[in-house]
Design an enzyme around this catalytic site. Structure first.
Site, PDB file in Angstrom:
ATOM      1  N   LEU A  90      38.008  50.943  41.233  1.00 32.31           N
ATOM      2  CA  LEU A  90      38.818  51.353  42.379  1.00 32.31           C
ATOM      3  C   LEU A  90      40.097  50.522  42.448  1.00 32.31           C
ATOM      4  O   LEU A  90      40.219  49.487  41.792  1.00 32.31           O
ATOM      5  CB  LEU A  90      37.999  51.198  43.663  1.00 32.31           C
ATOM      6  CG  LEU A  90      36.708  52.021  43.727  1.00 32.31           C
ATOM      7  CD1 LEU A  90      36.000  51.794  45.062  1.00 32.31           C
ATOM      8  CD2 LEU A  90      36.992  53.503  43.536  1.00 32.31           C
ATOM      9  N   PRO A  91      41.070  50.976  43.265  1.00 31.57           N
ATOM     10  CA  PRO A  91      42.371  50.307  43.251  1.00 31.57           C
ATOM     11  C   PRO A  91      42.354  48.834  43.683  1.00 31.57           C
ATOM     12  O   PRO A  91      42.878  47.974  42.965  1.00 31.57           O
ATOM     13  CB  PRO A  91      43.218  51.151  44.226  1.00 31.57           C
ATOM     14  CG  PRO A  91      42.568  52.504  44.227  1.00 31.57           C
ATOM     15  CD  PRO A  91      41.105  52.232  44.036  1.00 31.57           C
ATOM     16  N   LYS A 122      50.035  44.477  43.692  1.00 29.88           N
ATOM     17  CA  LYS A 122      48.770  44.014  44.276  1.00 29.88           C
ATOM     18  C   LYS A 122      48.233  42.808  43.510  1.00 29.88           C
ATOM     19  O   LYS A 122      47.818  41.809  44.102  1.00 29.88           O
ATOM     20  CB  LYS A 122      47.772  45.184  44.241  1.00 29.88           C
ATOM     21  CG  LYS A 122      46.383  44.902  44.729  1.00 29.88           C
ATOM     22  CD  LYS A 122      45.314  44.818  43.654  1.00 29.88           C
ATOM     23  CE  LYS A 122      45.296  45.890  42.615  1.00 29.88           C
ATOM     24  NZ  LYS A 122      44.272  45.771  41.589  1.00 29.88           N
ATOM     25  N   THR A 139      40.268  45.354  39.701  1.00 30.26           N
ATOM     26  CA  THR A 139      40.897  44.043  39.847  1.00 30.26           C
ATOM     27  C   THR A 139      41.046  43.772  41.342  1.00 30.26           C
ATOM     28  O   THR A 139      41.833  44.438  42.021  1.00 30.26           O
ATOM     29  CB  THR A 139      42.285  44.005  39.185  1.00 30.26           C
ATOM     30  OG1 THR A 139      42.158  44.382  37.821  1.00 30.26           O
ATOM     31  CG2 THR A 139      42.888  42.615  39.274  1.00 30.26           C
ATOM     32  N   LYS A 191      41.431  37.246  35.311  1.00 32.65           N
ATOM     33  CA  LYS A 191      42.215  38.483  35.212  1.00 32.65           C
ATOM     34  C   LYS A 191      43.552  38.348  35.945  1.00 32.65           C
ATOM     35  O   LYS A 191      44.599  38.803  35.467  1.00 32.65           O
ATOM     36  CB  LYS A 191      41.382  39.646  35.776  1.00 32.65           C
ATOM     37  CG  LYS A 191      42.119  40.929  36.050  1.00 32.65           C
ATOM     38  CD  LYS A 191      42.587  41.625  34.788  1.00 32.65           C
ATOM     39  CE  LYS A 191      43.360  42.898  35.125  1.00 32.65           C
ATOM     40  NZ  LYS A 191      44.054  43.458  33.972  1.00 32.65           N
TER      41      LYS A 191
END
Ligand code: NAD
Length: 308
Positions: A68-69, A257, A107, A182
């Site tokens: 998901l975003p 983001k 992420t 990450k």
């Protein structure tokens, strides 16, 4: 788990759809859910079971994968609407069968990941964070790099499934460590893409051919992944977002983001990230100019305007 595990896959966007497809190719029984009916239809046509909701998708699943975003989507999915959303939807942590394994590949903030892992563990579920690197091309080719946070034994449970979607699997540490690694990588990527775009725009503004300049820098000390594998200048490379109007790929808002997550991590530890902050501001300006949904390599357009 001796027989082939049943997998539920939530989030079939630019990354999730090709990842889910590779699981089907590896003959995993797959139940899928996304808010987008068209994304669901594509997977349904190639053999996945389409669910009407995330809750339905995870029924009987041994492994639940999410792609998901951002943090809020993942937190809402697993912990439900107690977290400030309008509709009363129970979180998946209360729906997934005991002993199942959650693999979140989104992420998101390391703290959010840790919070969900604790809630999952309290219900007898295992969870790892497994954000990926390699982009949409890597997702399609099954060559992603997985950066895992969680226990070594949970990683071993996940390994065959991750191997069906990726080539490199790293164990960064305990829950949340995958997300931290990450974010460090993506902060560097955001800086490198902005710097690469700036250099190419400067060269072109001064009469150079972008392909010739890219060839030169690829064999010189400025070489980097953004330049060589994901060139932001249209016409230099095929099969990259710059070759198709910056569609698909990794969105400007998603890069923004990630740079915001780097800022949060820096604030929490008093770390100095001046270049990461500058890059975040550049992507924010670019998004404000209307480019939020374009691939992040379109940051070139910001420099083309200023260097012309
Ligand atoms: P995307 O926006 O293309 O896809 C996200 C999908 O999630 C969409 O299909 C959306 O409909 C779905 N979705 C959102 N909320 C949902 C919900 N509550 N239930 C079900 N489905 C829901 O994003 P993407 O590019 O696939 O990226 C996904 C994640 O992977 C992000 O965290 C991103 O930062 C990360 N990532 C992306 C790339 C890349 O190159 N695109 C590379 C590495 C990591």
């Amino acid at each position: 788990m001796t027989s082939t595990p049943k997998i539920a896959f939530i989030g079939l966007g630019n990354m999730g759809a090709p990842m889910a497809l590779n699981l089907l190719h590896a003959d995993y029984p797959l139940s899928v859910y996304d808010l987008s009916p068209s994304a669901l239809q594509i997977l349904g046509e190639v053999g996945a079971t389409i669910a009407d909701s995330a809750q339905q998708a995870v029924q009987g699943a041994d492994i639940v994968i999410s792609m998901l975003p951002a943090s809020r989507h993942v937190e809402q999915l697993y912990l439900g609407s107690a977290l400030g959303t309008s509709t009363e939807v129970p979180g998946l942590v209360s729906q997934i069968q005991a002993h199942a394994l959650i693999i979140d590949c989104s992420t998101i903030a390391a703290l959010t990941s840790q919070k969900i892992a604790l809630a999952a563990q309290a219900r007898g579920l295992a969870m790892i964070d497994a954000p990926v690197s390699g982009g949409t091309l890597g997702a399609a080719a099954g060559t992603l790099t997985f950066i895992v946070g969680g226990s070594a034994s949970d990683l071993e449970r996940a390994r065959p499934v991750l191997a069906a979607m990726g080539k490199n699997i790293f164990h960064a540490g305990s829950n949340g460590a995958g997300q931290t690694a990450k974010i460090c990588n993506n902060m560097l990527l955001g800086i490198l893409m902005a710097g690469t775009a700036e250099a190419l725009a400067l060269g072109v503004a001064n009469g150079l051919d972008p392909k010739v300049l890219s060839d030169i820098m690829s064999k010189s000390s400025g070489r980097n992944w953004a330049l060589e594998q994901y060139n932001p200048y249209p016409g230099v490379m095929e099969n990259v977002p710059a070759a198709r109007g910056y569609s698909g790929g990794f969105g400007v808002n998603l890069m923004h983001k990630d740079l915001g997550l780097a800022t949060e991590a820096a604030l929490a530890t008093l770390a100095a990230i001046p270049l990461g902050e500058l890059a975040r501001n550049l992507y924010a300006m670019h998004s404000q100019n209307g480019a939020g949904a374009k691939d992040f390599s379109s940051i070139l357009e910001l420099f083309q305007k200023t260097s012309k």
